[in-house]
Structures are given as C-alpha cells and as structure tokens.
Design a protein around this motif. Sequence first.
Motif, PDB file in Angstrom:
ATOM      1  N   ALA A 155       0.826  -1.228   0.000  1.00  0.00           N
ATOM      2  CA  ALA A 155       0.000   0.000   0.000  1.00  0.00           C
ATOM      3  C   ALA A 155       0.854   1.270   0.000  1.00  0.00           C
ATOM      4  O   ALA A 155       0.615   2.169  -0.825  1.00  0.00           O
ATOM      5  N   PRO A 156       1.873   1.379   0.869  1.00  0.00           N
ATOM      6  CA  PRO A 156       2.687   2.608   0.829  1.00  0.00           C
ATOM      7  C   PRO A 156       3.431   2.783  -0.496  1.00  0.00           C
ATOM      8  O   PRO A 156       3.579   3.912  -0.980  1.00  0.00           O
ATOM      9  N   ILE A 174       1.814   6.725  -6.903  1.00  0.00           N
ATOM     10  CA  ILE A 174       0.749   7.621  -7.401  1.00  0.00           C
ATOM     11  C   ILE A 174       1.096   9.085  -7.083  1.00  0.00           C
ATOM     12  O   ILE A 174       0.913   9.982  -7.915  1.00  0.00           O
ATOM     13  N   ALA A 175       1.646   9.298  -5.894  1.00  0.00           N
ATOM     14  CA  ALA A 175       2.032  10.668  -5.522  1.00  0.00           C
ATOM     15  C   ALA A 175       3.144  11.177  -6.448  1.00  0.00           C
ATOM     16  O   ALA A 175       3.100  12.316  -6.928  1.00  0.00           O
ATOM     17  N   MET A 176       4.128  10.345  -6.699  1.00  0.00           N
ATOM     18  CA  MET A 176       5.238  10.764  -7.575  1.00  0.00           C
ATOM     19  C   MET A 176       4.739  11.035  -8.995  1.00  0.00           C
ATOM     20  O   MET A 176       5.209  11.953  -9.667  1.00  0.00           O
ATOM     21  N   PHE A 177       3.767  10.227  -9.414  1.00  0.00           N
ATOM     22  CA  PHE A 177       3.186  10.443 -10.741  1.00  0.00           C
ATOM     23  C   PHE A 177       2.449  11.786 -10.781  1.00  0.00           C
ATOM     24  O   PHE A 177       2.569  12.541 -11.750  1.00  0.00           O
ATOM     25  N   VAL A 197      14.548  15.327  -5.993  1.00  0.00           N
ATOM     26  CA  VAL A 197      14.342  15.379  -4.541  1.00  0.00           C
ATOM     27  C   VAL A 197      12.869  15.649  -4.235  1.00  0.00           C
ATOM     28  O   VAL A 197      12.252  14.965  -3.408  1.00  0.00           O
ATOM     29  N   TYR A 198      12.268  16.606  -4.949  1.00  0.00           N
ATOM     30  CA  TYR A 198      10.859  16.938  -4.724  1.00  0.00           C
ATOM     31  C   TYR A 198       9.966  15.732  -4.998  1.00  0.00           C
ATOM     32  O   TYR A 198       9.039  15.440  -4.247  1.00  0.00           O
ATOM     33  N   SER A 199      10.249  15.052  -6.086  1.00  0.00           N
ATOM     34  CA  SER A 199       9.439  13.905  -6.455  1.00  0.00           C
ATOM     35  C   SER A 199       9.517  12.821  -5.371  1.00  0.00           C
ATOM     36  O   SER A 199       8.499  12.259  -4.955  1.00  0.00           O
ATOM     37  N   ALA A 223       7.426  10.043  -0.695  1.00  0.00           N
ATOM     38  CA  ALA A 223       7.682   9.564   0.676  1.00  0.00           C
ATOM     39  C   ALA A 223       6.603  10.077   1.629  1.00  0.00           C
ATOM     40  O   ALA A 223       6.140   9.334   2.509  1.00  0.00           O
ATOM     41  N   GLY A 224       6.180  11.342   1.443  1.00  0.00           N
ATOM     42  CA  GLY A 224       5.129  11.907   2.299  1.00  0.00           C
ATOM     43  C   GLY A 224       3.849  11.089   2.194  1.00  0.00           C
ATOM     44  O   GLY A 224       3.222  10.758   3.204  1.00  0.00           O
TER      45      GLY A 224
END
Lengths: 231, 293
Positions: free
Chosen positions: B75-76, B82-85, B193-195, B200-201
């Motif tokens: 799940a993480p 999905i967040a990075m995308f 780094v932002y991605s 990670a968040g």
Amino acid sequence: MLKVENLTSYYSNIKILKNLSFNLEKGKVLCLLGRNGAGKTTTLKSLMGLVDKTEGKIIFNGEKISGISAHLIPQKGIGYVPQGRRLFSELTVEENLEIGLLTRKKGENIKNNVLTMFPRLRERLDQISGTLSGGEQQMLALARALCIEPSLLLLDEPTEGLQPSMISLIRKSILELKKQGVAILLVEQRVEAILSIADEILVIENGSIVYTAEANEVVKDHKKLYSFLGV
Amino acid sequence: MDLGPYLLFASLEGLVHAAVLSLIALGLSLVFGVMRIVNVAHGEFFMLGAILAWWVSSFVLGNPALGFLLALLVAPIIAGIIAMFSDWLILKHLKYDPEATIIATIGILYIIQQAALMTFGPDARPVEQPFNVRLDLYWFGFSAYKFFVIFASIILLLSVWLVMAKTKFGLLLRATQLDSETAQAFGIPISTVYSLVFGAGAAIAAVGAVLIVPIQQAHYLMGGEPLLLAFIVVIIGGLGSLRGTVAAAVLIGMSDGIISVFFSPTLAKILATLLVVFVLLIRPNGLFGTAKV
C-alpha cells in the motif's frame, strides 16, 4: 575557457540581460561592474542555469552548457559564491562543505586542501554556519565553492559587508586561485577593491555591456570607468 | 470503572490516535518543509493506503497476519508511486508555485477520492487485525495490536529522523529545504528530490493508514478528518519542523483521545481548532517553527 555569446535572460517576461557577449580565459579575473539592478547577479545566475528563461550560447571548455539543468553545471567544474553567501544556515560548517563535495569523489582530500586554505573553519566544523561571523561565513561560502574544485569560479560581491582584514584575506585567496589557473568572474561594487586583481573589466548597465577595458588601462585612467558607474 | 483507570484507558486510546496522527502529519510536514507546498490531497493518500490495505489483504483471506504484512509493504509503495506520478504530471509543471499547487492538490484530492469510489465502491471495508491478543492491564483489557501501532509508529518516526539527521540523502533534503536555488548550484537535482519527498510523504501517510485500518474501517471519504488534524498538528508544531510535528501530534492526539472518551469527538475537534487559533496568536510560526526571512 568560457565563451558567452548573445546571452539574454528573462525574469517572467521581463528582459533583464540583453545580448551579453564576453570571453574568459584560464587564470584570468574578469570583473563585472555596474550599478544596483544593472544585471550583474543575473549574469552569474544565468551562467549557473538558475534563471528560468535564457537565450544565447554559453560554452565552457568547448562544451555548450546553456540549456542544461542547473544541478549539472557544478559537475562541469563551475563553482559559485552567491551574493549574501547563501549558506545553508541551519547546517554545520562541515555539512555545508559536504554539500560542496557532492559532485566530487575524492571528498576527504579536497576537504583537507580547502581547510588548509581556511584553517579557521577547521576549528569550527561542528558549528552551525548561521552562527559564524560575517567574515567566517564568507570564508565558508568560498570554501564550499572550492570543494567543487572549480576551474571557473563565479563570485558575487565576496567582500560585501566585510571588515578590512577579511577583505584582504578574500583578496589573497582570489590571487592564490588565479595563480593556480582558476578563471574567476567577479561581481563587485567597489572599484578600488578589484583594480589590483582584475585582468579585464566589464561594465553592465540595464542588462547590456556598455564598457570594457583591460584593468591596467583603468588603473592609468579612472575617469571613463567612473563616468559609467556614476562615481 | 474508576476515574484513574478510565483516564489511563482514554490516554492509551489517545496514544494510538497520536501515533497514527504523527505519521500522517509527518508526511504533510515533510512535503511542506522541503517543497514549500501545502498538499491538500495528503488525506487522500492516507485513504488510499487504507483501501489498498483492504484490497491487498483480501487476496490472502484466512491469514490476516500475512495480509497485513503484504498491505504494509504494497500500500505505501502504490500510494508513493501515485504521488510521484501526480508530482511529475502536475506539480512540476506548476513550478511548485505555492498558490497554484494548493488548487492543483485540491484537484488531485477529488481525482483520487472519486477514483477510489469508482474502483472500490462506497462501502466501508473492514480489515482483520493481524493478531488478536488482549492484554490484561488489571483494570481493563487492551488490544495488543494497539500497542503494536504505537510501537511501529515510533520505529517509523525514529527511522525518518535517522534518515534526515544522519544520512547523505537527509543532508540533501535539509539543504533543499533551506535554500533550493543554492542546493541546485551545488549539484542537488531538486526536481528528483521533490518527487521523492512527495512520494515519501504519501507513503508515510499510507503506512499510518495500514496501521489504523484494522481498528477503523477503510472508506473512500476517510481522508478528510485526518487531513484537518494533520494541518492542525503541523501548524501547532511549526510548518516543516519534524520535532514540532511529533510533539504537536502527541498533544492533539492525546487530547483528542481523552476528550473523545470523556466527552465527545466533536468537542475534541472544536478544542483542537481553538488551540490552533491560540498558538497562532502567541507563536505565529508554531511551537517549534522558525520565521523564514
């Protein structure tokens, strides 16, 4: 070594630099002079890839570096000391140097060489950089840039706000680097601080080069330079 | 039950709540601290973690421990990807402009929420606890799994702290957080780094969701309340301060748990919101935040 052809830079859609062209050879010091807001800092930022939109060509050691991502520029051997030092103020002296060493493999050797040049920093490795004195912060900013082992160093007002003893130390370091063959592009406000170390002088006004001269010519006759600077 | 044991029970419930809240808020704080953007979609990554935990564990019915472990792993990762995308597709193109990214993450919130509704349906989904042990604490029994949630959260928080404080990657994150332009001038690829930070968040929030979902249930609308509480936590703790985030999460989580047990969950939320107003009046940068010049 560095060849800049028709460099034009924009912030949003405002043209800040207009067709700047100049060359800089190995072991030479080129000094950019100009009034506040003339475009000196933007010139350095454009060379570092930190301005969103630029046109023209920047060639460094035969390789075109204009248009490449900003984080790839230091790998080419270009070190940068920004205006106001821009240290990572909550990191220690050592961590700031570690950041400088990111692009280099033999980090420990380079760090030792840099700390030999600035022994005072060795005594303060664990100190938070934001708590250093102004002069020490400038030393660290220079040391951090030297960790890249640059063949071209961009210095933006390195003597700003420093006491005379520190100015003399920074000046000595610049001369030492020049002797080692490092090309230096120096932005300064104080003409008298650079005349003895610069090889060539460029005056920028409203984003364009309005005056160029060999430093020794200026030493003989200040008048023309001072007329451009409004001194 | 006497007042003392009842207070202990409420405090333990509060600790469980605080542990998960600290994970959600940590993800939000990390994203704001490094990227300087307010991620309004953060609660949906939490929701996604919970729903994916149900979905993954449903493949290994009859073995809740294995299902849980699988969910904790998968799940993480999916939430992070999905967040990075989203970062690659949207935020990067907005150049991480603080105002534009607020609107964009509101859009991401609705896309994720409605995608979860269309894919998994509107029903609340239960997930079985990986182990069902009840500890006898003399005055009352308490689920061992809830102690595990607290323990696992502490381990994850310590791991994040270790990464930030002791590793080269943590140094890159801290440098980017302090001055992203100068960081680039020293070779730090800030878009990468932002991605990674955005991913990670989301992944940390998803871990929180996987941990809590055997106690609550997974539902496509469950992201709203944790988002509100996480905002309260990071504002009280100081935006971008990991230390402040944990301290505020314990404060809010514990008070929320205790007030919810003794009075009502609604009163707990009202008091938490009033606390934000109070902290902002006294310390505008939060308890551990520093003013940015």
